[in-house]
Motif scaffolding. Structure first.
Motif, PDB file in Angstrom:
ATOM      1  N   ARG A 140      -9.724   1.346   1.429  1.00 36.22           N
ATOM      2  CA  ARG A 140      -9.118   1.092   2.742  1.00 36.22           C
ATOM      3  C   ARG A 140      -8.842   2.408   3.449  1.00 36.22           C
ATOM      4  O   ARG A 140      -8.548   3.408   2.797  1.00 36.22           O
ATOM      5  N   THR A 151       8.230   0.700   2.510  1.00 34.57           N
ATOM      6  CA  THR A 151       6.984  -0.061   2.552  1.00 34.57           C
ATOM      7  C   THR A 151       6.333  -0.009   1.182  1.00 34.57           C
ATOM      8  O   THR A 151       6.470   0.979   0.466  1.00 34.57           O
ATOM      9  N   VAL A 152       5.636  -1.081   0.832  1.00 32.03           N
ATOM     10  CA  VAL A 152       4.740  -1.001  -0.314  1.00 32.03           C
ATOM     11  C   VAL A 152       3.320  -1.204   0.190  1.00 32.03           C
ATOM     12  O   VAL A 152       3.080  -1.991   1.100  1.00 32.03           O
ATOM     13  N   THR A 153       2.409  -0.451  -0.364  1.00 34.24           N
ATOM     14  CA  THR A 153       1.000  -0.687  -0.096  1.00 34.24           C
ATOM     15  C   THR A 153       0.437  -1.414  -1.307  1.00 34.24           C
ATOM     16  O   THR A 153       0.710  -1.032  -2.455  1.00 34.24           O
ATOM     17  N   ILE A 154      -0.291  -2.478  -1.047  1.00 34.77           N
ATOM     18  CA  ILE A 154      -0.778  -3.306  -2.150  1.00 34.77           C
ATOM     19  C   ILE A 154      -2.296  -3.211  -2.227  1.00 34.77           C
ATOM     20  O   ILE A 154      -2.999  -3.466  -1.254  1.00 34.77           O
ATOM     21  N   THR A 155      -2.772  -2.829  -3.390  1.00 32.96           N
ATOM     22  CA  THR A 155      -4.199  -2.744  -3.661  1.00 32.96           C
ATOM     23  C   THR A 155      -4.552  -3.799  -4.694  1.00 32.96           C
ATOM     24  O   THR A 155      -3.788  -4.018  -5.644  1.00 32.96           O
ATOM     25  N   LEU A 157      -7.341  -5.004  -7.523  1.00 29.48           N
ATOM     26  CA  LEU A 157      -8.452  -4.549  -8.355  1.00 29.48           C
ATOM     27  C   LEU A 157      -9.064  -5.742  -9.074  1.00 29.48           C
ATOM     28  O   LEU A 157      -8.333  -6.623  -9.551  1.00 29.48           O
TER      29      LEU A 157
ATOM     30  N   VAL B  54      -4.417 -11.442  -1.559  1.00 25.67           N
ATOM     31  CA  VAL B  54      -3.023 -11.075  -1.327  1.00 25.67           C
ATOM     32  C   VAL B  54      -2.810 -11.047   0.175  1.00 25.67           C
ATOM     33  O   VAL B  54      -3.520 -10.335   0.897  1.00 25.67           O
ATOM     34  N   ALA B  57      -2.221  -7.681   1.570  1.00 24.60           N
ATOM     35  CA  ALA B  57      -3.058  -6.599   1.047  1.00 24.60           C
ATOM     36  C   ALA B  57      -3.150  -5.515   2.111  1.00 24.60           C
ATOM     37  O   ALA B  57      -3.455  -5.781   3.257  1.00 24.60           O
ATOM     38  N   GLY B  58      -2.860  -4.327   1.722  1.00 24.37           N
ATOM     39  CA  GLY B  58      -2.747  -3.237   2.683  1.00 24.37           C
ATOM     40  C   GLY B  58      -1.318  -2.748   2.679  1.00 24.37           C
ATOM     41  O   GLY B  58      -0.984  -1.859   1.925  1.00 24.37           O
ATOM     42  N   SER B  59      -0.463  -3.372   3.468  1.00 26.17           N
ATOM     43  CA  SER B  59       0.889  -2.845   3.599  1.00 26.17           C
ATOM     44  C   SER B  59       1.891  -3.978   3.796  1.00 26.17           C
ATOM     45  O   SER B  59       1.620  -4.957   4.488  1.00 26.17           O
ATOM     46  N   GLY B 137       3.375  -4.611 -15.865  1.00 28.04           N
ATOM     47  CA  GLY B 137       3.720  -5.906 -16.417  1.00 28.04           C
ATOM     48  C   GLY B 137       2.705  -6.938 -16.038  1.00 28.04           C
ATOM     49  O   GLY B 137       1.762  -6.670 -15.305  1.00 28.04           O
ATOM     50  N   LEU B 175       5.678   2.950  -1.524  1.00 28.01           N
ATOM     51  CA  LEU B 175       5.311   2.834  -2.945  1.00 28.01           C
ATOM     52  C   LEU B 175       3.979   2.100  -3.055  1.00 28.01           C
ATOM     53  O   LEU B 175       3.839   0.981  -2.544  1.00 28.01           O
ATOM     54  N   PRO B 176       2.980   2.689  -3.723  1.00 29.36           N
ATOM     55  CA  PRO B 176       1.727   1.972  -3.919  1.00 29.36           C
ATOM     56  C   PRO B 176       1.813   1.011  -5.103  1.00 29.36           C
ATOM     57  O   PRO B 176       2.213   1.394  -6.200  1.00 29.36           O
ATOM     58  N   LEU B 177       1.471  -0.247  -4.860  1.00 32.50           N
ATOM     59  CA  LEU B 177       1.415  -1.263  -5.917  1.00 32.50           C
ATOM     60  C   LEU B 177      -0.034  -1.692  -6.108  1.00 32.50           C
ATOM     61  O   LEU B 177      -0.808  -1.712  -5.153  1.00 32.50           O
ATOM     62  N   THR B 178      -0.358  -2.039  -7.329  1.00 37.72           N
ATOM     63  CA  THR B 178      -1.713  -2.507  -7.615  1.00 37.72           C
ATOM     64  C   THR B 178      -1.643  -3.825  -8.373  1.00 37.72           C
ATOM     65  O   THR B 178      -0.901  -3.947  -9.353  1.00 37.72           O
ATOM     66  N   LEU B 179      -2.365  -4.812  -7.894  1.00 34.98           N
ATOM     67  CA  LEU B 179      -2.516  -6.077  -8.616  1.00 34.98           C
ATOM     68  C   LEU B 179      -3.939  -6.128  -9.160  1.00 34.98           C
ATOM     69  O   LEU B 179      -4.892  -5.925  -8.413  1.00 34.98           O
ATOM     70  N   THR B 180      -4.055  -6.380 -10.446  1.00 41.10           N
ATOM     71  CA  THR B 180      -5.371  -6.368 -11.097  1.00 41.10           C
ATOM     72  C   THR B 180      -5.641  -7.711 -11.745  1.00 41.10           C
ATOM     73  O   THR B 180      -4.834  -8.189 -12.540  1.00 41.10           O
ATOM     74  N   ILE B 181      -6.768  -8.301 -11.400  1.00 41.04           N
ATOM     75  CA  ILE B 181      -7.170  -9.561 -12.053  1.00 41.04           C
ATOM     76  C   ILE B 181      -8.246  -9.242 -13.087  1.00 41.04           C
ATOM     77  O   ILE B 181      -9.196  -8.501 -12.813  1.00 41.04           O
TER      78      ILE B 181
END
Lengths: 281, 184
Positions: A140, A151-155, A157, B54, B57-59, B137, B175-181
């Protein structure tokens, strides 16, 4: 007395209604995934001298072009079955230089499908297998910096697990422990008393070299040997050398003494079982 | 003459080709008047399909306290924000969460543990019940195949009840968060 609402013309009311509905629909509309992966697992056999290549299709779900980044990492499961991602090469059973993914970045056209090639080159003599994960994400553009606030940025995967199996892998499992746990829990609705909860807790270890898929069930028998309850536990996946804590909630039963047989079907020659006593005073 | 011959051969070919393909099959008639059964196998491979949507997704802007109230009587406050996520998969799956580090003003001291999460089907629970660490987690463990199960990812951010705290320095915090499937 006339209110402001009653002064609105029918046309104005319609447009106000349309705007409100439009805002609601816009807010409720889900954002589509950027792409769909057509594999979640890749299995290869680590046969010496025979490189193996597998193809992972990546299909765009959107009408615009996107840039996709591919990375390879290690992973492990903790004792609760959660996946934990690790830096590549940091796990004891990492694939090192034997695993290769290509390309690591590519452009994915609107509704198009591209392919990621995963190649495993076994070592000579035969190795004991390894596992890793190939992660794909949409790159992105950087977000404009906020002036204030949190803010949180969500990625997101998409991970494809790669299993390189040993040629002569052994399917073996061991029951480390099995018991009945009792603990107090707060009830769902406000009340003065807590609830005594019981569960069967077992630790099952993968003592072989194959990846295990363990199906757990519990037979509860009364003193006469009659089965009074049959329970099904969660499916558990355990990597070689790891263990899993398996929890199965106990049902409500009349007071008495019971015997619970916890059965573990891990795909071996026979089903392994543990026996625990359940006393309900 | 020659054109008639070509037409004849073409017609013969049209008839002959289906006959050749039929010869590869076997028809069994067990008795007079019985049925003729031609069996064949057809194979189709269904791939594993998985996607993770999501909504934010993004912000996602995290809910701040009511600053006027907070400034008048600073107390430890946790605010709740939420975003929906949907998994579609025709095989078992898991979804994990992880976090990077806060990008924050110089000298600020926010830590990853200030943000916790919970997963709920319809509405987020009270902030006191949102306790799992975003540092790492499992959001969904051992999910079963689904045509689109929507869930809420509920996030609770802690604000200390001390205006001199380095977690309340003015500025932007990200804060960067990552969701992984993955497969389970």
């Amino acid at each position: 007395m006339l209110s402001l609402t009653s002064l609105l013309t029918p046309v104005a009311r319609f447009w106000r209604f349309a705007v409100v509905v439009g805002l609601m629909l816009g807010a409720a509309r889900p954002v589509l995934a950027q792409f769909t992966i057509e594999e979640l697992e890749v299995h290869v056999t680590a046969r010496p001298g025979t490189p193996v290549t597998r193809i992972i299709p990546v299909r765009s779900d959107i009408d615009s072009t996107q840039q996709v980044r591919v990375t390879v990492r290690d992973w492990m499961r903790d004792s609760t079955g959660s996946n934990v991602l690790l830096d590549y090469g940091s796990s004891p059973r990492n694939c090192g230089g034997r695993l290769d993914a290509f390309p690591l970045t590519f452009q994915l056209g609107p509704r198009a499908t591209e392919f990621v090639r995963v190649t495993y080159t076994p070592s000579t003599p035969a190795d004991s297998g390894c596992w890793a994960i190939v992660l794909s994400e949409t790159v992105r553009p950087p977000q404009p910096a906020q002036q204030a606030g949190s803010t949180v940025t969500i990625t997101t995967l998409m991970g494809v697990k790669v299993y390189a199996h040993a040629v002569d892998e052994r399917v073996e499992g061991t029951i480390v422990s099995a018991d009945v746990e009792e603990f107090w829990t707060a009830p769902a609705v406000p009340a003065t008393d807590s609830i005594l909860t019981r569960q069967f807790a077992a630790r099952f270890a993968n003592s072989g070299t194959a990846h295990l898929h363990v199906k757990t069930s519990v037979e509860i028998r009364d003193e006469g040997g009659r089965i009074v309850s049959l329970l099904t536990g969660p499916d558990s996946y355990i990597t070689p050398g790891a263990f899993r804590d398996i929890l199965v909630g106990a049902p409500e039963l009349p007071r008495g003494r019971y015997v619970a047989v916890i059965l573990f079907d891990f795909g071996g020659q026979e089903i392994t079982a543990a026996q625990v006593e359940l006393i309900l005073p | 003459m020659s054109r008639s011959f070509v037409r004849l051969m073409a017609g013969f070919a049209l008839v002959a080709v289906p006959m050749v393909s039929v010869q590869a099959q076997t028809c069994t008639v067990p008795q007079a008047g019985g049925n003729c059964a031609v069996n064949f196998n057809s194979t189709v491979t269904v791939p594993v399909l998985a996607s993770l949507d999501v909504a934010a997704a993004g912000s996602l802007a995290l809910t701040p306290p009511v600053w006027a109230t907070f400034f008048a009587t600073p107390v430890l406050t946790r605010t709740v924000s939420q975003t929906a996520f949907t998994v579609r998969s025709n095989s078992p799956y898991s979804v994990a969460i992880s976090a990077g580090a806060w990008t924050q003003p110089s000298l600020a001291g926010r830590v990853v543990a200030d943000l916790s999460y919970a997963v709920a089907p319809l509405t987020c629970p009270a902030e006191a019940s949102i306790t799992a660490s975003v540092a790492g987690g499992s959001v969904v463990t051992g999910g079963t195949p689904t045509g689109g199960t929507a869930r809420l990812l509920c996030l609770a951010l802690e604000f200390p009840g001390d205006l001199t705290s380095n977690k309340l320095l003015p500025g932007a915090y990200t804060l960067p968060l990552t969701l992984t499937i993955t497969a389970p």
